[in-house]
Design a protein around this motif. Structure first.
Motif, PDB file in Angstrom:
ATOM      1  N   ILE A  33       0.846  -1.192   0.000  1.00  0.00           N
ATOM      2  CA  ILE A  33       0.000   0.000   0.000  1.00  0.00           C
ATOM      3  C   ILE A  33       0.886   1.248   0.000  1.00  0.00           C
ATOM      4  CG2 ILE A  33      -0.192   0.080   2.498  1.00  0.00           C
ATOM      5  CD1 ILE A  33      -3.153   0.862   2.100  1.00  0.00           C
ATOM      6  N   ARG A  34       0.421   2.274  -0.655  1.00  0.00           N
ATOM      7  CA  ARG A  34       1.146   3.547  -0.703  1.00  0.00           C
ATOM      8  C   ARG A  34       0.854   4.357   0.555  1.00  0.00           C
ATOM      9  NH1 ARG A  34       0.504   6.128  -6.581  1.00  0.00           N
ATOM     10  NH2 ARG A  34       2.052   7.500  -5.658  1.00  0.00           N
ATOM     11  N   THR A  35       1.753   5.272   0.852  1.00  0.00           N
ATOM     12  CA  THR A  35       1.620   6.113   2.041  1.00  0.00           C
ATOM     13  C   THR A  35       0.301   6.881   2.021  1.00  0.00           C
ATOM     14  OG1 THR A  35       4.017   6.395   1.949  1.00  0.00           O
ATOM     15  CG2 THR A  35       2.837   7.800   3.475  1.00  0.00           C
ATOM     16  N   LEU A  50       2.667   9.079  10.721  1.00  0.00           N
ATOM     17  CA  LEU A  50       2.627   7.932   9.820  1.00  0.00           C
ATOM     18  C   LEU A  50       4.018   7.633   9.272  1.00  0.00           C
ATOM     19  CD1 LEU A  50       1.153   5.751   8.205  1.00  0.00           C
ATOM     20  CD2 LEU A  50       0.617   7.506   6.496  1.00  0.00           C
ATOM     21  N   VAL A  51       4.687   8.646   8.782  1.00  0.00           N
ATOM     22  CA  VAL A  51       6.027   8.458   8.217  1.00  0.00           C
ATOM     23  C   VAL A  51       7.003   7.981   9.299  1.00  0.00           C
ATOM     24  CG1 VAL A  51       7.989   9.678   7.177  1.00  0.00           C
ATOM     25  CG2 VAL A  51       5.671  10.073   6.322  1.00  0.00           C
ATOM     26  N   GLN A  52       6.910   8.555  10.479  1.00  0.00           N
ATOM     27  CA  GLN A  52       7.788   8.152  11.587  1.00  0.00           C
ATOM     28  C   GLN A  52       7.582   6.686  11.942  1.00  0.00           C
ATOM     29  OE1 GLN A  52       7.384  10.570  15.145  1.00  0.00           O
ATOM     30  NE2 GLN A  52       8.176   8.924  16.427  1.00  0.00           N
ATOM     31  N   GLN A  53       6.322   6.274  12.058  1.00  0.00           N
ATOM     32  CA  GLN A  53       6.028   4.889  12.423  1.00  0.00           C
ATOM     33  C   GLN A  53       6.468   3.916  11.327  1.00  0.00           C
ATOM     34  OE1 GLN A  53       4.405   4.255  15.783  1.00  0.00           O
ATOM     35  NE2 GLN A  53       5.554   6.137  15.607  1.00  0.00           N
ATOM     36  N   LEU A  54       6.252   4.298  10.064  1.00  0.00           N
ATOM     37  CA  LEU A  54       6.695   3.455   8.956  1.00  0.00           C
ATOM     38  C   LEU A  54       8.212   3.313   8.947  1.00  0.00           C
ATOM     39  CD1 LEU A  54       4.284   4.685   6.156  1.00  0.00           C
ATOM     40  CD2 LEU A  54       4.419   2.353   7.053  1.00  0.00           C
ATOM     41  N   ARG A  55       8.926   4.394   9.209  1.00  0.00           N
ATOM     42  CA  ARG A  55      10.402   4.335   9.254  1.00  0.00           C
ATOM     43  C   ARG A  55      10.876   3.411  10.367  1.00  0.00           C
ATOM     44  NH1 ARG A  55      11.449  10.686   8.283  1.00  0.00           N
ATOM     45  NH2 ARG A  55      11.315  10.639   6.021  1.00  0.00           N
ATOM     46  N   GLU A  56      10.242   3.510  11.542  1.00  0.00           N
ATOM     47  CA  GLU A  56      10.635   2.647  12.655  1.00  0.00           C
ATOM     48  C   GLU A  56      10.360   1.188  12.337  1.00  0.00           C
ATOM     49  OE1 GLU A  56       8.837   4.026  16.312  1.00  0.00           O
ATOM     50  OE2 GLU A  56       9.760   6.011  16.123  1.00  0.00           O
ATOM     51  N   LEU A  57       9.206   0.908  11.738  1.00  0.00           N
ATOM     52  CA  LEU A  57       8.879  -0.465  11.363  1.00  0.00           C
ATOM     53  C   LEU A  57       9.846  -0.996  10.306  1.00  0.00           C
ATOM     54  CD1 LEU A  57       4.992  -0.146  11.301  1.00  0.00           C
ATOM     55  CD2 LEU A  57       6.317  -1.632  12.830  1.00  0.00           C
ATOM     56  N   GLU A  58      10.264  -0.115   9.400  1.00  0.00           N
ATOM     57  CA  GLU A  58      11.247  -0.507   8.381  1.00  0.00           C
ATOM     58  C   GLU A  58      12.605  -0.793   9.030  1.00  0.00           C
ATOM     59  OE1 GLU A  58      13.088   1.094   4.147  1.00  0.00           O
ATOM     60  OE2 GLU A  58      11.970   2.492   5.415  1.00  0.00           O
ATOM     61  N   GLU A  59      13.024   0.067   9.952  1.00  0.00           N
ATOM     62  CA  GLU A  59      14.294  -0.135  10.659  1.00  0.00           C
ATOM     63  C   GLU A  59      14.299  -1.437  11.443  1.00  0.00           C
ATOM     64  OE1 GLU A  59      15.073   3.278  13.125  1.00  0.00           O
ATOM     65  OE2 GLU A  59      15.060   4.638  11.405  1.00  0.00           O
ATOM     66  N   ARG A  65      10.052  -1.351   2.202  1.00  0.00           N
ATOM     67  CA  ARG A  65       9.732  -0.122   1.467  1.00  0.00           C
ATOM     68  C   ARG A  65      10.270  -0.280   0.051  1.00  0.00           C
ATOM     69  NH1 ARG A  65      12.584   5.072   0.904  1.00  0.00           N
ATOM     70  NH2 ARG A  65      11.042   6.721   0.808  1.00  0.00           N
ATOM     71  N   LYS A  66       9.396  -0.087  -0.936  1.00  0.00           N
ATOM     72  CA  LYS A  66       9.797  -0.203  -2.337  1.00  0.00           C
ATOM     73  C   LYS A  66       9.574   1.136  -3.021  1.00  0.00           C
ATOM     74  CE  LYS A  66       9.166  -2.909  -6.510  1.00  0.00           C
ATOM     75  NZ  LYS A  66       8.463  -4.032  -7.137  1.00  0.00           N
ATOM     76  N   VAL A  67      10.647   1.681  -3.594  1.00  0.00           N
ATOM     77  CA  VAL A  67      10.573   2.961  -4.298  1.00  0.00           C
ATOM     78  C   VAL A  67      10.617   2.684  -5.793  1.00  0.00           C
ATOM     79  CG1 VAL A  67      11.672   5.205  -4.627  1.00  0.00           C
ATOM     80  CG2 VAL A  67      11.781   4.099  -2.393  1.00  0.00           C
ATOM     81  N   TYR A  68       9.625   3.202  -6.510  1.00  0.00           N
ATOM     82  CA  TYR A  68       9.569   3.048  -7.958  1.00  0.00           C
ATOM     83  C   TYR A  68      10.244   4.259  -8.596  1.00  0.00           C
ATOM     84  CZ  TYR A  68       6.194  -0.643  -7.098  1.00  0.00           C
ATOM     85  OH  TYR A  68       5.588  -1.792  -6.664  1.00  0.00           O
ATOM     86  N   ASN A  69      11.046   4.020  -9.597  1.00  0.00           N
ATOM     87  CA  ASN A  69      11.770   5.082 -10.277  1.00  0.00           C
ATOM     88  C   ASN A  69      10.869   5.696 -11.347  1.00  0.00           C
ATOM     89  OD1 ASN A  69      13.757   6.789 -11.095  1.00  0.00           O
ATOM     90  ND2 ASN A  69      14.950   5.244 -12.197  1.00  0.00           N
ATOM     91  N   GLN A  70      10.042   6.641 -10.913  1.00  0.00           N
ATOM     92  CA  GLN A  70       9.115   7.317 -11.819  1.00  0.00           C
ATOM     93  C   GLN A  70       8.825   8.711 -11.292  1.00  0.00           C
ATOM     94  OE1 GLN A  70       5.811   4.498 -11.320  1.00  0.00           O
ATOM     95  NE2 GLN A  70       4.605   6.151 -10.416  1.00  0.00           N
ATOM     96  N   VAL A  71       8.178   9.512 -12.136  1.00  0.00           N
ATOM     97  CA  VAL A  71       7.773  10.852 -11.748  1.00  0.00           C
ATOM     98  C   VAL A  71       6.263  10.927 -11.890  1.00  0.00           C
ATOM     99  CG1 VAL A  71       7.976  13.319 -12.286  1.00  0.00           C
ATOM    100  CG2 VAL A  71       9.968  11.815 -12.520  1.00  0.00           C
ATOM    101  N   TYR A  77       4.643   0.314   0.692  1.00  0.00           N
ATOM    102  CA  TYR A  77       5.068  -0.416   1.883  1.00  0.00           C
ATOM    103  C   TYR A  77       4.357  -1.758   1.896  1.00  0.00           C
ATOM    104  CZ  TYR A  77       7.133   3.878   3.582  1.00  0.00           C
ATOM    105  OH  TYR A  77       7.914   4.993   3.716  1.00  0.00           O
ATOM    106  N   SER A  78       5.068  -2.759   2.378  1.00  0.00           N
ATOM    107  CA  SER A  78       4.487  -4.092   2.514  1.00  0.00           C
ATOM    108  C   SER A  78       5.113  -4.760   3.730  1.00  0.00           C
ATOM    109  CB  SER A  78       4.742  -4.922   1.255  1.00  0.00           C
ATOM    110  OG  SER A  78       6.135  -5.068   1.048  1.00  0.00           O
ATOM    111  N   LEU A  79       4.513  -5.853   4.154  1.00  0.00           N
ATOM    112  CA  LEU A  79       5.056  -6.591   5.286  1.00  0.00           C
ATOM    113  C   LEU A  79       6.248  -7.420   4.839  1.00  0.00           C
ATOM    114  CD1 LEU A  79       1.777  -7.935   6.910  1.00  0.00           C
ATOM    115  CD2 LEU A  79       3.220  -6.091   7.740  1.00  0.00           C
ATOM    116  N   SER A  80       7.294  -7.403   5.626  1.00  0.00           N
ATOM    117  CA  SER A  80       8.435  -8.284   5.400  1.00  0.00           C
ATOM    118  C   SER A  80       8.049  -9.674   5.910  1.00  0.00           C
ATOM    119  CB  SER A  80       9.653  -7.765   6.166  1.00  0.00           C
ATOM    120  OG  SER A  80       9.408  -7.880   7.567  1.00  0.00           O
ATOM    121  N   GLU A  81       8.934 -10.625   5.782  1.00  0.00           N
ATOM    122  CA  GLU A  81       8.654 -11.956   6.325  1.00  0.00           C
ATOM    123  C   GLU A  81       8.475 -11.883   7.842  1.00  0.00           C
ATOM    124  OE1 GLU A  81       7.821 -14.789   4.713  1.00  0.00           O
ATOM    125  OE2 GLU A  81       7.852 -13.425   2.991  1.00  0.00           O
ATOM    126  N   ASP A  82       9.298 -11.071   8.518  1.00  0.00           N
ATOM    127  CA  ASP A  82       9.119 -10.887   9.963  1.00  0.00           C
ATOM    128  C   ASP A  82       7.772 -10.236  10.270  1.00  0.00           C
ATOM    129  OD1 ASP A  82      11.420 -12.103  10.836  1.00  0.00           O
ATOM    130  OD2 ASP A  82      12.534 -10.239  11.138  1.00  0.00           O
TER     131      ASP A  82
END
Length: 124
Positions: A33-35, A50-59, A65-71, A77-82
């Motif tokens: 899902i997108r932010t 939201l951004v803070q919590q997502l960063r902590e969950l990513e850390e 977190r998947k960044v697409y190279n586009q404009v 964001y998606s769940l990792s295996e953990d």
């Protein structure tokens, strides 16, 4: 310095113990899902939180977190295996919360759960 938890649940709560994190994880249980979509699904959370919590969950390795190279830039964001391994915990917490609210309402409270859907986690 060595980190010591008195009980194992302390290690769990250290990662998912904040109010918004569990809600974010439940929404991510339905898939990437997108932010901006997350923000719409959780109207009471601020963009900053939201951004803070997502960063902590990513850390913590719970969220990918998947960044697409586009404009314009697109980030998903998606769940990792953990993160997926938290399924049973989050489903149990959701079910317990629904039962608790039902019991409180039977006793005269006026409580509503806007969204009881945690079916995304049932896929894993």
């Amino acid at each position: 310095m060595k980190k010591v938890y008195h009980l194992g649940i302390g290690a769990t709560l250290d990662v998912i113990g904040r109010k918004w994190k569990t809600i974010i994880l439940c929404h991510l249980g339905n898939g990437p899902i997108r932010t901006s979509e997350l923000r719409r699904k959780i109207p009471n959370i601020t963009q900053k939180m939201l951004v803070q919590q997502l960063r902590e969950l990513e850390e913590d390795g719970i969220v990918d977190r998947k960044v697409y190279n586009q404009v314009p830039p697109k980030v998903e964001y998606s769940l990792s295996e953990d993160g997926k391994s938290l399924r049973d915990i989050l489903v149990s917490m959701s079910e317990w919360g629904v039962k608790r609210v039902e019991k409180l309402n039977e006793a005269g409270a006026n409580i509503e759960i806007e969204n009881e859907d945690y079916s995304g986690f049932l896929k894993y």
